[in-house]
Scaffold this motif. Structure first.
Motif, PDB file in Angstrom:
ATOM      1  N   ARG A 154      37.900  24.208  35.698  1.00 52.37           N
ATOM      2  CA  ARG A 154      37.345  23.471  36.835  1.00 52.37           C
ATOM      3  C   ARG A 154      38.195  22.245  37.161  1.00 52.37           C
ATOM      4  O   ARG A 154      38.352  21.865  38.315  1.00 52.37           O
ATOM      5  N   VAL A 155      38.711  21.615  36.102  1.00 54.25           N
ATOM      6  CA  VAL A 155      39.557  20.437  36.249  1.00 54.25           C
ATOM      7  C   VAL A 155      40.565  20.466  35.116  1.00 54.25           C
ATOM      8  O   VAL A 155      40.275  20.992  34.037  1.00 54.25           O
ATOM      9  N   VAL A 156      41.756  19.944  35.349  1.00 53.06           N
ATOM     10  CA  VAL A 156      42.800  19.914  34.323  1.00 53.06           C
ATOM     11  C   VAL A 156      43.377  18.504  34.252  1.00 53.06           C
ATOM     12  O   VAL A 156      43.769  17.932  35.272  1.00 53.06           O
ATOM     13  N   PHE A 157      43.441  17.960  33.045  1.00 54.26           N
ATOM     14  CA  PHE A 157      43.984  16.628  32.819  1.00 54.26           C
ATOM     15  C   PHE A 157      45.327  16.699  32.113  1.00 54.26           C
ATOM     16  O   PHE A 157      45.576  17.609  31.326  1.00 54.26           O
ATOM     17  N   GLY A 158      46.151  15.690  32.362  1.00 58.29           N
ATOM     18  CA  GLY A 158      47.388  15.583  31.619  1.00 58.29           C
ATOM     19  C   GLY A 158      47.137  15.183  30.178  1.00 58.29           C
ATOM     20  O   GLY A 158      47.904  15.542  29.284  1.00 58.29           O
ATOM     21  N   SER A 159      46.063  14.466  29.947  1.00 59.20           N
ATOM     22  CA  SER A 159      45.635  14.098  28.597  1.00 59.20           C
ATOM     23  C   SER A 159      44.166  13.713  28.654  1.00 59.20           C
ATOM     24  O   SER A 159      43.589  13.535  29.747  1.00 59.20           O
ATOM     25  N   LEU A 160      43.552  13.531  27.508  1.00 59.81           N
ATOM     26  CA  LEU A 160      42.146  13.133  27.467  1.00 59.81           C
ATOM     27  C   LEU A 160      41.931  11.692  27.923  1.00 59.81           C
ATOM     28  O   LEU A 160      40.780  11.264  28.073  1.00 59.81           O
ATOM     29  N   GLU A 161      43.001  10.954  28.166  1.00 60.15           N
ATOM     30  CA  GLU A 161      42.838   9.618  28.725  1.00 60.15           C
ATOM     31  C   GLU A 161      42.135   9.660  30.078  1.00 60.15           C
ATOM     32  O   GLU A 161      41.509   8.691  30.500  1.00 60.15           O
ATOM     33  N   GLU A 162      42.232  10.795  30.760  1.00 61.29           N
ATOM     34  CA  GLU A 162      41.594  10.954  32.069  1.00 61.29           C
ATOM     35  C   GLU A 162      40.131  11.394  31.965  1.00 61.29           C
ATOM     36  O   GLU A 162      39.403  11.369  32.963  1.00 61.29           O
TER      37      GLU A 162
ATOM     38  N   ALA B 299      29.720  27.278  30.555  1.00 62.70           N
ATOM     39  CA  ALA B 299      29.979  25.844  30.469  1.00 62.70           C
ATOM     40  C   ALA B 299      31.128  25.489  31.410  1.00 62.70           C
ATOM     41  O   ALA B 299      31.958  26.346  31.736  1.00 62.70           O
ATOM     42  N   VAL B 300      31.176  24.242  31.833  1.00 61.72           N
ATOM     43  CA  VAL B 300      32.263  23.798  32.710  1.00 61.72           C
ATOM     44  C   VAL B 300      33.563  23.797  31.914  1.00 61.72           C
ATOM     45  O   VAL B 300      33.669  23.092  30.899  1.00 61.72           O
ATOM     46  N   PRO B 301      34.583  24.577  32.343  1.00 62.54           N
ATOM     47  CA  PRO B 301      35.844  24.607  31.610  1.00 62.54           C
ATOM     48  C   PRO B 301      36.743  23.436  32.036  1.00 62.54           C
ATOM     49  O   PRO B 301      37.074  23.314  33.216  1.00 62.54           O
ATOM     50  N   VAL B 302      37.101  22.610  31.080  1.00 62.14           N
ATOM     51  CA  VAL B 302      37.998  21.485  31.332  1.00 62.14           C
ATOM     52  C   VAL B 302      39.277  21.710  30.549  1.00 62.14           C
ATOM     53  O   VAL B 302      39.234  21.926  29.333  1.00 62.14           O
ATOM     54  N   GLY B 303      40.412  21.687  31.229  1.00 66.77           N
ATOM     55  CA  GLY B 303      41.691  21.914  30.563  1.00 66.77           C
ATOM     56  C   GLY B 303      42.476  20.633  30.371  1.00 66.77           C
ATOM     57  O   GLY B 303      42.320  19.672  31.129  1.00 66.77           O
ATOM     58  N   VAL B 304      43.317  20.629  29.342  1.00 62.96           N
ATOM     59  CA  VAL B 304      44.295  19.560  29.143  1.00 62.96           C
ATOM     60  C   VAL B 304      45.645  20.209  28.885  1.00 62.96           C
ATOM     61  O   VAL B 304      45.734  21.248  28.233  1.00 62.96           O
ATOM     62  N   THR B 305      46.688  19.596  29.416  1.00 68.99           N
ATOM     63  CA  THR B 305      48.026  20.192  29.310  1.00 68.99           C
ATOM     64  C   THR B 305      48.800  19.664  28.109  1.00 68.99           C
ATOM     65  O   THR B 305      50.031  19.689  28.096  1.00 68.99           O
ATOM     66  N   THR B 306      48.098  19.196  27.099  1.00 71.07           N
ATOM     67  CA  THR B 306      48.740  18.691  25.881  1.00 71.07           C
ATOM     68  C   THR B 306      49.146  19.819  24.939  1.00 71.07           C
ATOM     69  O   THR B 306      49.827  19.570  23.942  1.00 71.07           O
ATOM     70  N   GLY B 307      48.725  21.048  25.232  1.00 71.26           N
ATOM     71  CA  GLY B 307      49.068  22.200  24.405  1.00 71.26           C
ATOM     72  C   GLY B 307      50.104  23.083  25.067  1.00 71.26           C
ATOM     73  O   GLY B 307      50.913  22.615  25.875  1.00 71.26           O
ATOM     74  N   PRO B 308      50.075  24.389  24.765  1.00 69.69           N
ATOM     75  CA  PRO B 308      51.131  25.286  25.242  1.00 69.69           C
ATOM     76  C   PRO B 308      50.973  25.777  26.672  1.00 69.69           C
ATOM     77  O   PRO B 308      51.886  26.404  27.198  1.00 69.69           O
TER      78      PRO B 308
ATOM     79  N   TRP C 226      36.407  10.843  34.631  1.00 70.40           N
ATOM     80  CA  TRP C 226      35.827  12.053  35.231  1.00 70.40           C
ATOM     81  C   TRP C 226      34.409  12.270  34.741  1.00 70.40           C
ATOM     82  O   TRP C 226      33.506  12.580  35.524  1.00 70.40           O
ATOM     83  N   PHE C 227      34.192  12.076  33.456  1.00 69.08           N
ATOM     84  CA  PHE C 227      32.874  12.298  32.870  1.00 69.08           C
ATOM     85  C   PHE C 227      31.859  11.323  33.459  1.00 69.08           C
ATOM     86  O   PHE C 227      30.730  11.705  33.791  1.00 69.08           O
ATOM     87  N   ALA C 228      32.240  10.057  33.599  1.00 72.07           N
ATOM     88  CA  ALA C 228      31.336   9.054  34.157  1.00 72.07           C
ATOM     89  C   ALA C 228      30.980   9.376  35.602  1.00 72.07           C
ATOM     90  O   ALA C 228      29.858   9.116  36.055  1.00 72.07           O
ATOM     91  N   GLU C 229      31.923   9.956  36.330  1.00 69.43           N
ATOM     92  CA  GLU C 229      31.684  10.277  37.743  1.00 69.43           C
ATOM     93  C   GLU C 229      30.766  11.484  37.911  1.00 69.43           C
ATOM     94  O   GLU C 229      29.956  11.541  38.839  1.00 69.43           O
TER      95      GLU C 229
END
Length: 207
Positions: free
Chosen positions: A184-192, A163-172, A196-199
């Motif tokens: 594959r992509v890393v967001f500062g939060s799920l607000e982003e 599966a496409v791995p998507v990271g968020v930096t809200t954790g450790p 990305w999903f729509a694109e």
């Protein structure tokens, strides 16, 4: 049929840290063991039995400690937990595209379900007590094409499931760590996430 997107729970969709500190410290007081709630809450992800071993809890006491923590959990952790920014919108974005959502978490599933209910999160499937590459089994079973998480273990689980791995930096974990692990992509939060999903993923055709 729409895409299935998987999400981790702790520090991806929700922030349970204040309650986690309180619950682990309550367990420490009851058990007389040197359990560190602050350290525990700052490093959420690994299974509870592994955490207790890290605190050098006697092996023969671990099953009882796990059971007691799970019993304390609903009254201490759930009421103080908040949704992380963008969590509801991320789930809604998948649903609006005709997709489905699965939460795959290391947390005890009945307690995870309490969080989803308390915060009004609607997900199609919840699977608990899976960590790191163990998560791949649930992701594969439910056909998840994307998995979103805050921990290196989440990236490894996504990769193991192809599966496409998507990271968020809200954790450790920091952005560089998640990228190095294979995100594959890393967001500062799920607000982003919705943009990305729509694109990258198109809504299922009507009818």
């Amino acid at each position: 049929m729409g895409i299935t997107v998987g999400f981790d729970l702790d520090m991806t969709l929700i922030d349970p840290r204040p309650g986690m500190v309180a619950a682990m410290n309550a367990l420490a007081e009851e058990s007389g063991l040197a359990l560190d709630g602050e350290h525990f809450a700052a490093n959420l992800g690994p299974p509870l039995d592994a955490v207790l071993r890290g605190f050098e809890a006697p092996e023969e006491r671990i099953p009882g400690l796990v059971a007691r923590f799970r019993a304390l959990y609903p009254g201490i952790v759930v009421p103080s937990t908040v949704a992380l920014p963008g969590a509801a919108a991320a789930l809604d974005a998948v649903r609006a595209a005709g997709g489905s959502t699965i939460v795959v978490t290391g947390k005890y599933a009945p307690n995870a379900a309490l969080h989803l209910e308390a915060l009004g999160f609607e997900v199609d499937t919840l699977v608990g007590e899976l960590w790191s590459t163990e998560k791949a089994a649930a992701l594969i079973e439910h056909g998840a094409s994307v998995y979103v998480g805050d921990h290196l273990g989440d990236v490894r689980g996504a990769l193991a499931a192809d599966a496409v791995p998507v990271g968020v930096t809200t954790g450790p974990c920091e952005r560089a760590e998640l990228v190095e692990a294979g995100a594959r992509v890393v967001f500062g939060s799920l607000e982003e996430f919705p943009g990305w999903f729509a694109e990258h993923f198109h809504p299922a055709p009507a009818g």
